[in-house]
Design an enzyme around this catalytic site. Structure first.
Site: not given
Lengths: 383, 383
Positions: A146, A168, A179, A259, A378, A383
């Site tokens: 992702t 992942k 996650t 991230e 994040n 969006s």
């Protein structure tokens, strides 16, 4: 070689069109046997995605022939329609591979609360089935990404058998699994009960000790499939060692690619009265936003470590706490120790050691720093 | 008017030179009586600063004549030397004011793990004692600021009596009190037992429901001093209402001025089986970094709300959860509800409503978004 490093497995990764980017987003991992033992560990979040509910059910008999995975949508919080979608993914995969529906596990990752474009998913499953290959492990690992910047694979060899895996996960990393989707394979001859025990043992001290941002996912899944294709029946400890090696390798790759992170932080808690105490203290430190900001700024702010320890129920005396940063004991007996000037936090890897001076237990928790990039990634994700 | 709005109190704020900036950093609040009842609530962090330990001890008899407060250093994790420093601050204040040493409470705020420059502190106490004034409430509120952008005061009137207060706190805001120092005063005639009950009741649903960044301080202190100078003995409920009004006002000012925040977020949990369940769910949402980033980006990512709820032990059915953002029920029955397109998150104030649909209890928790500015302020704080 990823999941196809072990004998008896095929895999593929294709673009089904679930992601708007056009990047690969659908993967298959198939166990060609002769055995089809399997074990799984799932998120402890009580809000569980439809594919997690499905896979947990079909895994109850310790047998899985194939795993279908998609990125680009988590199929979580999608109601009865989402449950139908997960079942449809299993059914389509079963038909394409001529295996029983209850032998197909399903994994999804991506945004929560959005239904999958099922036309594309089902067509993608057929494409992926046609692309299955004994060399398809890398393609599968790529297709489950992702926000991962790189795909993650690992392999470990035992005496005559192999364990391979892919993972992942780059955000929402927290306990009860980061996650993440992880598929592990082995060609060892092993029954599902032992497989389950070995997997749980490995996960408990690897993926469960990764806590990048304290956020627990609705989709976390770790599956281990055993084909028996090597013909070798390893000892339990040999198998456990190889599985743990692959899990540890993949867990560190997750932390390494979290991230927006600029630091990989190892929180080692020693001298604890119990392993549970050590883990609680390690997690509390790993989740302290103020400390994570300080480490981002390469500031050896040990006071924030102490304030995090103080929120736990672990056994310790506040006036006997010792804390080291990269080996410099900046806090002794709950107060200033060696000069913070001696601490160099410029490397990407940082180690924080806490000695609770209460007992003989210890634990390590891995986390990341908190950065403006994390906020950016994040706040813009959906969006 | 701050703490001097109530009759019978003097206050002052001066520059002692503890802060390198030269900003005011030392304050006194003095109760001139005729009564000197007092109550206090302290951090539940097990690592407690020396002034917290001191103040807790001297408050045991329900009597305080003066409070000495400093910014520029928390005097936390400073060992036996730090304990001596807190005692010295009380002794110097007692001498300057001609009151008993055990009637002086001490509050400190600033960096953890650094000893205070006691020469400057003690000289500053003398300066502050000389500057005491019935109009000194504002000066005192200014002198306790750390990273606060504004000083915080509040006043509420009852039938013939007044409650005033001041607060500081802008980071490390979390339950069991936000990193904050709060001094409240009243001229009501009230015994210390009732004062204690009234204060605890007010704190439980105001300061304890503020959770800006999940980090609990070593120094949190809320003190309430009663002079009896109005000659009025209010009913318990009238007093409780006025004290709660001031606490609520100050708590919202803390959230409004939290470090780097661009949003003030009210998390309202309704339909809970118990208030404890409602608070647990509210806190879990308030501490979810991914959600806080999404709200910063004005993204109505309700899936992150559900994943946060799922980590709690509260009573709920995942398939019956409803979530609204600014009044739009984007999640119904644990799945997509009204269109997220209808949600406007552009205002500074955001309300998230969660209906657990299990019982009749509710709670509100206040938090902020997570921003790059928060990261910046907290990575550079001590370096």
């Amino acid at each position: 070689m990823s999941v196809t490093a072990a004998l008896g497995f095929l895999a593929s990764g294709v673009t089904a069109g679930i992601k708007e980017s056009g990047d690969p987003d659908l993967a298959l991992v198939v166990n060609r046997g002769p055995r089809r033992a399997a074990a799984g560990v799932f998120t402890s979040n009580r809000v569980q995605a439809a594919p997690v509910r499905w896979s947990r059910t079909v895994l109850a008999d310790g047998r899985i022939s194939a795993v279908v995975l998609n990125s680009g949508g988590a199929n979580a919080c999608t109601g009865p329609g989402g449950a139908d979608d997960a079942r449809t993914m299993a059914e389509r995969t079963a038909r394409a591979l001529s295996v029983p529906v209850p032998d197909v596990a399903v994994c999804s990752t991506g945004l929560i609360g959005v239904r999958l474009p099922m036309d594309r998913v089902t067509a993608g499953i057929d494409t992926a089935a046609a692309a299955l290959s004994p060399d398809g492990g890398e393609d599968a690992a790529v297709a489950i990404k992702t926000t991962d910047s790189v795909h993650k694979t690992a392999v470990a060899g035992g005496a005559g058998f192999t364990v391979g895996g892919m993972a992942k996960g780059a955000g929402m990393l927290a306990p009860g699994l980061a996650t993440m989707l992880v598929v592990l394979t082995t060609d060892a001859v092993v029954e599902s009960d032992l497989l389950d025990a070995v997997l749980r043992h490995a996960v408990r001290t690897t993926f469960d000790r990764v806590d990048s941002d304290g956020c627990m996912s609705t989709n976390d899944t770790v599956l281990l499939l055993a084909s028996g294709a090597s013909g070798v029946t390893p000892t339990a400890s040999d198998l456990a060692a190889a599985v743990r090696t692959v899990c540890d390798d993949l867990a560190r790759q997750l932390i390494g690619d979290a991230e927006g992170a600029s630091k990989e932080i190892e929180v080692a808690v020693v001298g604890a009265a119990s392993e549970a105490d050590a883990v609680e203290v390690g997690r509390s430190i790993a989740r302290n936003n103020l400390l994570k900001c300080a480490l981002h700024g390469e500031d050896p702010n040990w006071g924030r470590v102490l304030s995090a320890i103080g929120t736990t129920s672990a056994a310790f005396d506040p006036d006997r706490l010792d804390v080291a940063m990269n080996g410099v004991w900046v806090c002794r007996d709950g107060a200033e120790g060696e000069s913070r000037e001696k601490v160099d936090l410029s490397d990407r890897r940082i180690t924080i050691t806490v000695d609770l001076r209460t007992g003989g237990s210890s634990a390590v928790v891995w986390t990341n720093d908190l950065t403006a990039e994390y906020v950016h990634e994040n706040s813009a994700y959906s969006s």
